[in-house]
Motif scaffolding. Sequence first.
Motif, PDB file in Angstrom:
ATOM      1  N   ASP A  90      35.067  48.067  26.151  1.00 19.62           N
ATOM      2  CA  ASP A  90      36.363  47.421  25.932  1.00 19.62           C
ATOM      3  C   ASP A  90      37.256  47.455  27.173  1.00 19.62           C
ATOM      4  O   ASP A  90      38.254  46.748  27.235  1.00 19.62           O
ATOM      5  CB  ASP A  90      37.113  48.105  24.784  1.00 19.62           C
ATOM      6  CG  ASP A  90      36.417  47.918  23.451  1.00 19.62           C
ATOM      7  OD1 ASP A  90      35.637  46.950  23.327  1.00 19.62           O
ATOM      8  OD2 ASP A  90      36.651  48.740  22.541  1.00 19.62           O
ATOM      9  N   PHE A  91      36.889  48.271  28.152  1.00 17.78           N
ATOM     10  CA  PHE A  91      37.750  48.469  29.324  1.00 17.78           C
ATOM     11  C   PHE A  91      36.955  48.276  30.614  1.00 17.78           C
ATOM     12  O   PHE A  91      36.857  49.173  31.446  1.00 17.78           O
ATOM     13  CB  PHE A  91      38.356  49.879  29.297  1.00 17.78           C
ATOM     14  CG  PHE A  91      39.158  50.144  28.060  1.00 17.78           C
ATOM     15  CD1 PHE A  91      40.460  49.699  27.968  1.00 17.78           C
ATOM     16  CD2 PHE A  91      38.599  50.807  26.983  1.00 17.78           C
ATOM     17  CE1 PHE A  91      41.198  49.933  26.832  1.00 17.78           C
ATOM     18  CE2 PHE A  91      39.333  51.042  25.844  1.00 17.78           C
ATOM     19  CZ  PHE A  91      40.629  50.605  25.758  1.00 17.78           C
ATOM     20  N   LYS A  92      36.411  47.106  30.775  1.00 20.90           N
ATOM     21  CA  LYS A  92      35.640  46.816  31.990  1.00 20.90           C
ATOM     22  C   LYS A  92      36.598  46.549  33.142  1.00 20.90           C
ATOM     23  O   LYS A  92      37.641  45.929  32.971  1.00 20.90           O
ATOM     24  CB  LYS A  92      34.745  45.603  31.765  1.00 20.90           C
ATOM     25  CG  LYS A  92      33.663  45.868  30.749  1.00 20.90           C
ATOM     26  CD  LYS A  92      32.789  44.671  30.552  1.00 20.90           C
ATOM     27  CE  LYS A  92      31.760  45.000  29.476  1.00 20.90           C
ATOM     28  NZ  LYS A  92      30.957  43.848  29.139  1.00 20.90           N
ATOM     29  N   ALA A  93      36.203  46.995  34.316  1.00 19.13           N
ATOM     30  CA  ALA A  93      37.023  46.782  35.510  1.00 19.13           C
ATOM     31  C   ALA A  93      36.907  45.325  35.941  1.00 19.13           C
ATOM     32  O   ALA A  93      35.817  44.747  35.974  1.00 19.13           O
ATOM     33  CB  ALA A  93      36.563  47.696  36.630  1.00 19.13           C
ATOM     34  N   ALA A  94      38.020  44.724  36.239  1.00 17.44           N
ATOM     35  CA  ALA A  94      38.027  43.329  36.684  1.00 17.44           C
ATOM     36  C   ALA A  94      37.545  43.258  38.126  1.00 17.44           C
ATOM     37  O   ALA A  94      37.794  44.155  38.929  1.00 17.44           O
ATOM     38  CB  ALA A  94      39.425  42.750  36.577  1.00 17.44           C
ATOM     39  N   GLU A  95      36.830  42.182  38.427  1.00 17.54           N
ATOM     40  CA  GLU A  95      36.348  42.028  39.799  1.00 17.54           C
ATOM     41  C   GLU A  95      37.510  41.700  40.721  1.00 17.54           C
ATOM     42  O   GLU A  95      38.454  41.021  40.338  1.00 17.54           O
ATOM     43  CB  GLU A  95      35.285  40.933  39.861  1.00 17.54           C
ATOM     44  CG  GLU A  95      35.804  39.564  39.454  1.00 17.54           C
ATOM     45  CD  GLU A  95      34.733  38.507  39.447  1.00 17.54           C
ATOM     46  OE1 GLU A  95      35.003  37.434  40.012  1.00 17.54           O
ATOM     47  OE2 GLU A  95      33.648  38.779  38.910  1.00 17.54           O
ATOM     48  N   LYS A  96      37.413  42.191  41.926  1.00 19.77           N
ATOM     49  CA  LYS A  96      38.496  41.969  42.890  1.00 19.77           C
ATOM     50  C   LYS A  96      38.384  40.568  43.472  1.00 19.77           C
ATOM     51  O   LYS A  96      37.305  40.098  43.806  1.00 19.77           O
ATOM     52  CB  LYS A  96      38.437  43.004  43.999  1.00 19.77           C
ATOM     53  CG  LYS A  96      38.760  44.386  43.530  1.00 19.77           C
ATOM     54  CD  LYS A  96      38.849  45.341  44.689  1.00 19.77           C
ATOM     55  CE  LYS A  96      39.258  46.709  44.192  1.00 19.77           C
ATOM     56  NZ  LYS A  96      39.423  47.654  45.292  1.00 19.77           N
TER      57      LYS A  96
END
Length: 110
Positions: A90-96
């Motif tokens: 539920d808390f995936k890191a967004a790509e930069k």
Amino acid sequence: MVFLPDESRSLPPPPLVNKGSIWLGFTGWVAAMLDNGFNHRPVLRSGVHRQILFATVGWFVGYYLVKRMEYVHAKQDRELFEYVRHHPEDFKAAEKKRIGELLEDFHPVR
């Protein structure tokens, strides 16, 4: 103890001079002065011992309220971090993205 459970002992204590202590100490002092005024006594000169007592009681109540507030916030943070740790999907890191990818192309209108 109902007010502060034993697990709150692991937290560092708040500073003695904090916002809650100052406000409630001042409130205690004002309460003693209001008591003098309502009872038709000199406001500042009468019952100095009562003024000191009320201010001291207010100071310590403010200190323990701040301590309780820090415990409640630490408990809430622990529960939220535990939830995040158990549900990583539920808390995936967004790509930069680079700034050029975020901005639209500029076309001047003349």
